[in-house]
Design a protein around this motif. Structure first.
Motif, PDB file in Angstrom:
ATOM      1  N   ALA A  20       0.843  -1.196   0.000  1.00  0.00           N
ATOM      2  CA  ALA A  20       0.000   0.000   0.000  1.00  0.00           C
ATOM      3  C   ALA A  20       0.880   1.248   0.000  1.00  0.00           C
ATOM      4  N   LYS A  21       0.470   2.211  -0.787  1.00  0.00           N
ATOM      5  CA  LYS A  21       1.208   3.474  -0.866  1.00  0.00           C
ATOM      6  C   LYS A  21       0.600   4.476   0.109  1.00  0.00           C
ATOM      7  N   TYR A  23      -0.264   7.642  -0.444  1.00  0.00           N
ATOM      8  CA  TYR A  23      -1.261   8.537  -1.029  1.00  0.00           C
ATOM      9  C   TYR A  23      -1.852   7.914  -2.273  1.00  0.00           C
ATOM     10  N   ARG A  24      -3.112   8.261  -2.563  1.00  0.00           N
ATOM     11  CA  ARG A  24      -3.753   7.829  -3.805  1.00  0.00           C
ATOM     12  C   ARG A  24      -4.469   9.007  -4.451  1.00  0.00           C
ATOM     13  N   LEU A  26      -7.540   9.891  -6.933  1.00  0.00           N
ATOM     14  CA  LEU A  26      -8.785   9.317  -7.424  1.00  0.00           C
ATOM     15  C   LEU A  26      -9.463  10.282  -8.371  1.00  0.00           C
ATOM     16  N   VAL A  35      -9.422   4.826  -8.534  1.00  0.00           N
ATOM     17  CA  VAL A  35      -8.026   5.118  -8.212  1.00  0.00           C
ATOM     18  C   VAL A  35      -7.238   5.168  -9.519  1.00  0.00           C
ATOM     19  N   ARG A  37      -3.877   6.568  -9.601  1.00  0.00           N
ATOM     20  CA  ARG A  37      -2.443   6.476  -9.344  1.00  0.00           C
ATOM     21  C   ARG A  37      -2.222   6.421  -7.837  1.00  0.00           C
ATOM     22  N   GLU A  38      -1.190   5.710  -7.421  1.00  0.00           N
ATOM     23  CA  GLU A  38      -0.801   5.647  -6.015  1.00  0.00           C
ATOM     24  C   GLU A  38       0.691   5.929  -5.910  1.00  0.00           C
ATOM     25  N   SER A  39       1.086   6.565  -4.813  1.00  0.00           N
ATOM     26  CA  SER A  39       2.493   6.900  -4.641  1.00  0.00           C
ATOM     27  C   SER A  39       2.777   7.189  -3.173  1.00  0.00           C
ATOM     28  N   LEU A  45       2.253  13.091  -7.085  1.00  0.00           N
ATOM     29  CA  LEU A  45       0.838  12.910  -7.431  1.00  0.00           C
ATOM     30  C   LEU A  45       0.183  14.224  -7.835  1.00  0.00           C
ATOM     31  N   GLN A  60      -6.070  11.293  -1.498  1.00  0.00           N
ATOM     32  CA  GLN A  60      -6.392  10.681  -0.211  1.00  0.00           C
ATOM     33  C   GLN A  60      -5.147  10.103   0.431  1.00  0.00           C
ATOM     34  N   ALA A  62      -3.521   7.100   2.984  1.00  0.00           N
ATOM     35  CA  ALA A  62      -3.713   5.643   3.006  1.00  0.00           C
ATOM     36  C   ALA A  62      -4.930   5.240   3.827  1.00  0.00           C
TER      37      ALA A  62
END
Length: 74
Positions: A20-21, A23-24, A26, A35, A37-39, A45, A60, A62
């Motif tokens: 799990a990253k 931040y995401r 959305l 979602v 992209r996640e980083s 982001l 968002q 995590a």
């Protein structure tokens, strides 16, 4: 290939779930936010979302808290 390392249905090698990253990003379009992209890098982001031509996005953490909204240019 050992059966212990394959999925039962498809015969594909098992892979560990992605970590799990922090931040995401959305897409904020309908009731279901997808979602994109996640980083672990918040700045990356935000820059990615800003470079997009159109759209409204949510950033968002995590744990699901909304940190920012990126709105389309007027």
């Amino acid at each position: 290939m050992s059966r212990a390392f394959t999925k039962e249905d498809s015969g594909v090698r098992w892979e560990a779930p992605a970590e799990a990253k922090a931040y995401r990003l959305l897409w904020d379009g309908s009731g279901d936010n997808d979602v994109l992209r996640e980083s672990d890098d918040l700045l990356e982001l935000l820059k990615w979302a800003q470079a997009r031509e159109q759209g409204r996005y949510l950033v968002q953490s995590a744990d699901g808290k909304v940190l920012a909204q990126v709105l389309e240019a007027a």
